[in-house]
Motif scaffolding. Structure first.
Motif, PDB file in Angstrom:
ATOM      1  N   ARG A   1     -10.330   4.001   7.053  1.00 30.05           N
ATOM      2  CA  ARG A   1     -10.920   3.644   6.045  1.00 30.05           C
ATOM      3  C   ARG A   1     -12.004   4.774   5.071  1.00 30.05           C
ATOM      4  O   ARG A   1     -11.572   5.173   4.074  1.00 30.05           O
ATOM      5  CB  ARG A   1     -12.152   2.854   6.173  1.00 30.05           C
TER       6      ARG A   1
ATOM      7  N   GLY B   1      -2.893  -2.333  -1.492  1.00 35.19           N
ATOM      8  CA  GLY B   1      -2.222  -2.597  -0.485  1.00 35.19           C
ATOM      9  C   GLY B   1      -2.123  -3.803   0.046  1.00 35.19           C
ATOM     10  O   GLY B   1      -2.260  -4.702  -0.542  1.00 35.19           O
ATOM     11  N   ASN B   2      -1.920  -4.488   1.110  1.00 35.93           N
ATOM     12  CA  ASN B   2      -2.049  -5.590   1.013  1.00 35.93           C
ATOM     13  C   ASN B   2      -3.325  -6.443   2.276  1.00 35.93           C
ATOM     14  O   ASN B   2      -3.305  -5.501   2.029  1.00 35.93           O
ATOM     15  CB  ASN B   2      -0.910  -5.707   2.813  1.00 35.93           C
TER      16      ASN B   2
ATOM     17  N   TYR C   1      -7.578  -2.949  -4.905  1.00 44.36           N
ATOM     18  CA  TYR C   1      -7.397  -2.343  -3.509  1.00 44.36           C
ATOM     19  C   TYR C   1      -5.719  -2.265  -4.828  1.00 44.36           C
ATOM     20  O   TYR C   1      -5.106  -2.125  -5.186  1.00 44.36           O
ATOM     21  CB  TYR C   1      -7.203  -3.431  -3.300  1.00 44.36           C
TER      22      TYR C   1
ATOM     23  N   LEU D   1       2.671  -2.813   7.201  1.00 42.41           N
ATOM     24  CA  LEU D   1       1.983  -4.146   7.121  1.00 42.41           C
ATOM     25  C   LEU D   1       1.946  -5.612   6.449  1.00 42.41           C
ATOM     26  O   LEU D   1       0.909  -6.669   6.250  1.00 42.41           O
ATOM     27  CB  LEU D   1       2.174  -3.215   5.116  1.00 42.41           C
TER      28      LEU D   1
ATOM     29  N   SER E   1     -11.744  -4.043   3.804  1.00 38.47           N
ATOM     30  CA  SER E   1     -10.932  -3.363   4.108  1.00 38.47           C
ATOM     31  C   SER E   1     -10.587  -2.174   3.061  1.00 38.47           C
ATOM     32  O   SER E   1     -10.701  -0.923   3.321  1.00 38.47           O
ATOM     33  CB  SER E   1     -11.043  -2.965   5.454  1.00 38.47           C
ATOM     34  N   VAL E   2      -9.998  -3.869   2.900  1.00 39.51           N
ATOM     35  CA  VAL E   2      -8.442  -2.984   1.654  1.00 39.51           C
ATOM     36  C   VAL E   2      -9.698  -2.643   0.236  1.00 39.51           C
ATOM     37  O   VAL E   2      -8.685  -2.032  -0.757  1.00 39.51           O
ATOM     38  CB  VAL E   2      -7.142  -3.112   1.745  1.00 39.51           C
TER      39      VAL E   2
ATOM     40  N   MET F   1       0.167   4.424   3.714  1.00 39.09           N
ATOM     41  CA  MET F   1      -0.485   4.219   4.776  1.00 39.09           C
ATOM     42  C   MET F   1      -0.649   5.353   5.845  1.00 39.09           C
ATOM     43  O   MET F   1      -1.580   4.866   6.527  1.00 39.09           O
ATOM     44  CB  MET F   1       0.290   3.070   5.585  1.00 39.09           C
TER      45      MET F   1
ATOM     46  N   ILE G   1       0.578  -0.905   0.091  1.00 41.44           N
ATOM     47  CA  ILE G   1       0.027   0.006   0.483  1.00 41.44           C
ATOM     48  C   ILE G   1       0.959   1.558   0.216  1.00 41.44           C
ATOM     49  O   ILE G   1       0.105   2.276  -0.369  1.00 41.44           O
ATOM     50  CB  ILE G   1      -0.887  -0.400   1.128  1.00 41.44           C
TER      51      ILE G   1
ATOM     52  N   LEU H   1      -9.030   6.086   2.787  1.00 40.73           N
ATOM     53  CA  LEU H   1      -8.861   5.126   1.581  1.00 40.73           C
ATOM     54  C   LEU H   1      -9.622   5.855   0.677  1.00 40.73           C
ATOM     55  O   LEU H   1      -9.371   5.739  -0.378  1.00 40.73           O
ATOM     56  CB  LEU H   1      -8.846   3.706   2.502  1.00 40.73           C
TER      57      LEU H   1
ATOM     58  N   THR I   1      -3.788   7.410   4.338  1.00 39.04           N
ATOM     59  CA  THR I   1      -4.928   6.183   4.121  1.00 39.04           C
ATOM     60  C   THR I   1      -4.690   5.052   5.238  1.00 39.04           C
ATOM     61  O   THR I   1      -5.329   4.762   5.005  1.00 39.04           O
ATOM     62  CB  THR I   1      -4.505   5.552   2.624  1.00 39.04           C
TER      63      THR I   1
END
Length: 416
Positions: free
Chosen positions: A360, A177-178, A175, A138, A192-193, A354, A127, A363, A357
């Motif tokens: 939520r 990110g991780n 998405y 992360l 959530s990502v 990160m 991310i 992001l 963001t």
């Protein structure tokens, strides 16, 4: 007494007890391989376009292919292998990947510049394309169960974890990110990502722009807020992030100076809104910047190159200017003495996406601005290079060899 078994192909509904009918609507119409006594005669094999599933008790195991790295090294260490995924758990979704973004940090993980959670792993981008400390955080928080590489993709939701609301099968999500694992035909993610992709944005565009676009958003609007009247210097102006930085900064009313390696990339940077383009292989960057700015220097330098550009970046800054370091494609810069900053009261920052963001809402706001600017034409996404997922090693070789410009996208092979 040993029971002999054979495999038969049945509908996906046969894998579930009748006490769980509420989950049936989540399953696509794929064939499922289950184990039965040998007296049951095997049926015909499914077509290659179907995804092969295996039942394990009342769980369903999805078989897909992914790029995995068993040892650190060059592009040749990337292997095309079969992996298994189970059902998404509470708070998770499973997606069938349609497009995957390639970023230079994928190379860092493959080579070991940044530490992956374990070997083997599947490549991709976390991310934040900025900070190794953020990467470590992360990877601790969202450690991928498949240890696959890649952290930017677009896909269609194929299954939803129990009790999850706000997501449904068929949703198109992206998405950046991780957990690691985007270099795969299918992946399980924390819901959530994932952010919704507007219908007006093509899957390849979304996969190539989300990480780079949110990076540009944070750099231009949060780390240093670019406004009309500012002068900015963007290194690697024809690259994936560089291209977006130039376009967005121009739209904000800034004077944009970009550095590139050749005439072809210079033409692209000009199209992307650079008012002045410096071909660093032929021109002295510091001298040209001083000439363009009448000796004043620039308000901010966006530097993703690192070692090779640090000294010039500092010299190009105006008094109280900002050096924003967000990458190191040429290697880690040497230790930086504080005296380098004191001479002009300069600011140096190496931000982590990160940290910008973290919630939520942040992001969704960042991704929303990116997709809105793609839809209204402020950001033109150049997907200049497309490879099959199984050809990821070639994509990495071209990226490291500076044979690419704009964005690189991997398309999952249809034959699993």
């Amino acid at each position: 007494m040993t029971t002999r078994t054979a495999t038969r192909w049945v509908s996906s509904s046969s894998c579930f007890p009748r006490r769980r009918p509420r989950l049936l609507h989540l399953l696509p119409s794929f064939a499922v391989a289950v184990t039965t006594p040998s007296r049951s005669r095997p049926g015909p094999s499914p077509s290659s376009s179907r995804l092969r599933l295996r039942c394990s008790g009342d769980r369903i195991m999805v078989k897909a292919k992914a790029i995995r790295v068993h040892e650190l090294g060059g592009p040749e260490v990337m292997r095309w292998e079969e992996v298994e995924l189970g059902d998404p758990k509470e708070g998770e979704i499973r997606i069938k990947t349609t497009a995957i973004g390639v970023n230079f940090i994928d190379v860092y993980f493959r080579k070991g510049v940044y530490a992956a959670p374990a070997l083997p792993f599947t490549p991709g981008s976390p991310i934040n394309s900025f900070s190794s400390d953020c990467v470590k955080f992360l990877l601790t928080k969202f450690n991928s169960s498949t240890n696959n590489i890649g952290m930017e993709a677009v896909g269609v939701v194929t299954a939803v974890g129990p009790g999850l609301t706000g997501r449904k099968v068929g949703d198109v999500v992206a998405y950046a990110g991780n957990p690691m694992g985007s270099y795969a035909q299918e992946q399980i993610l924390p819901a959530s990502v994932a952010v919704p992709v507007p219908p007006s944005v093509d899957h390849k565009q979304a996969a190539s722009v989300m990480l780079k676009g949110m990076t540009a958003h944070v750099l231009l609007r949060r780390v240093f807020k670019v406004e009309s009247g500012h002068t900015v210097l963007v290194h690697a102006a024809a690259g994936g992030v560089g291209s977006l930085l130039c376009q967005w900064a121009n739209a904000l009313g800034a004077t944009v100076i970009g550095t590139v390696s050749n005439e072809e990339k210079a033409a692209q940077a000009t199209q992307d809104g650079c008012h002045h383009v410096i071909i660093y292989t032929k021109e002295d960057v510091v001298a040209r910047v001083k000439e363009i700015t009448s000796g004043k220097g620039v308000n901010v330098v966006y530097d993703s190159v690192g070692k090779d550009t640090y000294k010039a970046s500092v010299e190009c800054l105006a008094s109280r200017g900002f050096l924003v370091s967000f990458g190191q494609s040429s290697g880690k810069p040497d230790p930086i003495p504080m005296s380098d900053l004191a001479s002009k009261s300069l600011f140096l920052t190496r931000p982590s996406l990160m940290h910008y963001t973290a919630t939520r809402d942040e992001l969704l706001e960042s991704a929303g601005e990116v997709f809105a600017n793609v839809a209204n034409g402020v950001l033109r996404v150049r997907v200049n290079h497309t490879y099959l997922l199984s050809e990821a090693a070639r994509a990495h070789a071209d990226l490291e060899g500076r044979k690419t410009s704009g964005s690189i996208v991997l398309i999952p092979d249809t034959d699993s």
